[in-house]
Enzyme design. Structure first.
Site, short mmCIF file in Angstrom:
data_model
loop_
_atom_site.label_atom_id
_atom_site.label_comp_id
_atom_site.label_asym_id
_atom_site.label_seq_id
_atom_site.Cartn_x
_atom_site.Cartn_y
_atom_site.Cartn_z
N TRP A 101 0.83 -1.20 0.00
CA TRP A 101 0.00 0.00 0.00
C TRP A 101 0.86 1.25 0.00
CZ3 TRP A 101 -4.19 -1.85 -1.64
CH2 TRP A 101 -4.65 -3.09 -1.20
N ASP A 168 -1.29 6.68 6.56
CA ASP A 168 -2.34 5.71 6.26
C ASP A 168 -2.47 4.81 7.48
OD1 ASP A 168 -3.98 3.67 5.40
OD2 ASP A 168 -2.77 3.14 3.65
N LYS A 192 -11.41 -2.30 8.91
CA LYS A 192 -10.53 -3.06 9.80
C LYS A 192 -11.01 -2.92 11.24
CE LYS A 192 -7.77 -3.31 6.13
NZ LYS A 192 -7.62 -4.52 5.31
#
Length: 359
Positions: A101, A168, A192
């Site tokens: 990511w 992030d 999440k």
């Protein structure tokens, strides 16, 4: 048999949150309507949005110098939205590459201005967090990925720097306290620790905005959403509602200090078994970099042929989605906030029984 959801995401949510969300799908707030069909401009939803923001601020210690936004597009949209709003050719963004990511975020940033990768662990298949890099004092921002779901690594602490951090936090948001005063932007896909997929929490320091020399499309301009209170267009009503319920749950647990303590204790139980069981080996090479959210491990070389049998044993015991990502192989147990300790204990028992049967 009780089942435990070890999926990396969409991930486990607190049982009481799912129960209340399910009831709201039938009759929300005694309105006679489902949460899925109420207007995003109704008083009922305005109250949800206001409470969600208030809980974010209370739990995270977020001051008024920051805007709290509930956006669509996932964290992947923030890979380009953050540099689009903060970076142009007069500045420089610096990144630390700690996984898939992070690498995608680097790629998007290069479209908007000078972008430098300060450090990367790619050559080692991201088995550790890079350290010892120097942060340029003239950088516009430093981008970090706090937790890496695929590779099982996590930043133990954030660098002390005057350069704004853009982070992030998709896979460890509100799993532990964080020094909010160091941040320029925090963004996190909800699926999440925060709620279902469909909403992205963005916390942005307002004084950083409006400085780039470019046209920013209306929907991609943070100021658009600040001015309209996250309702410039129809927001993801149901995911925001479930996020609000989840934030209530986090507060009820005792806030981030209590949640972090619980997460540390859960992870310690599983890592202890990985380290002591000769059938398994952790994939992260430096223990201080081990994630408290995503525990990655493999079968020891001499037992590799038993991987399939172990996954079947996990499934039989109710431990679901333990198979590792293809980039790492082996196994991955995602143990987010809502994973109860009993789930960890059940997985450890499977590992111990497997050792007794095969080692």
């Amino acid at each position: 048999m009780k089942k435990y959801n070890f999926s990396a995401g969409p991930a486990i949510l607190p049982a009481e949150v799912m129960k209340e969300a399910g009831a709201a799908c039938v009759n929300f707030n005694n309105s006679g309507f489902s949460i899925l069909e109420i207007s995003h401009r109704s008083a009922d939803f305005s109250a949800v949005l206001a409470e969600a923001e208030a809980l974010v601020r209370e739990i995270g210690g977020i001051g008024e110098e920051f805007a709290v936004l509930f956006l669509s597009g996932g964290a992947s949209s923030q890979f380009f939205m953050a540099p689009m709003n903060l970076l142009d050719d007069s500045g420089k963004a610096v990144y630390v590459d700690t996984g898939s990511w992070a690498a995608k975020a680097v790629k998007e940033s290069k479209a908007f201005g000078p972008t430098e990768v300060l450090a990367s662990s790619k050559a080692d298949n991201y088995t550790h967090i890079p350290k010892g890099y120097t942060i340029p004092a003239d950088a516009t921002y430093l981008h970090l990925t706090s937790n890496n779901t695929i590779f099982g690594t996590q930043l133990a602490e954030y660098p002390e720097t005057d350069v704004p951090l853009v982070v992030d936090m998709s896979s460890d948001m509100f799993s532990r306290p964080f020094p909010v005063d160091r941040f320029g932007i925090i963004y996190a896909g909800a699926q999440k620790n925060l709620g279902p997929a469909g909403v992205t929490l963005v916390i942005v320091r307002k004084d950083l905005l409006g400085k780039v020399d470019r046209h920013i499309p209306t929907m991609l301009n943070y100021n658009t959403h600040i001015e309209k209170g996250s309702t410039f267009n129809t927001p993801p009503v149901f995911p925001i509602y479930v996020m609000m319920l989840t934030l209530r749950w986090v507060k009820a647990q005792g806030g981030l200090e209590a949640v972090a303590k619980n997460n540390e204790e859960k992870a310690a139980v599983l890592y202890k078994e990985i380290d002591e069981n000769p059938m398994f080996a952790g994939t992260v090479t430096q223990k201080e970099d081990r994630s408290l959210m995503n525990v990655t491990f493999v079968m020891a070389d001499e037992y590799k042929e038993l991987e399939g049998q172990f996954l079947e044993a996990c499934k039989a015991a109710g431990c679901m989605s333990v198979k590792g990502h293809r980039s790492v192989g082996g196994f991955r147990a995602s143990i987010y906030n809502a994973m109860p300790k009993e789930g960890i204990e059940t997985l450890v028992k499977v590992m111990q029984d497997f050792r007794a049967a095969h080692a």
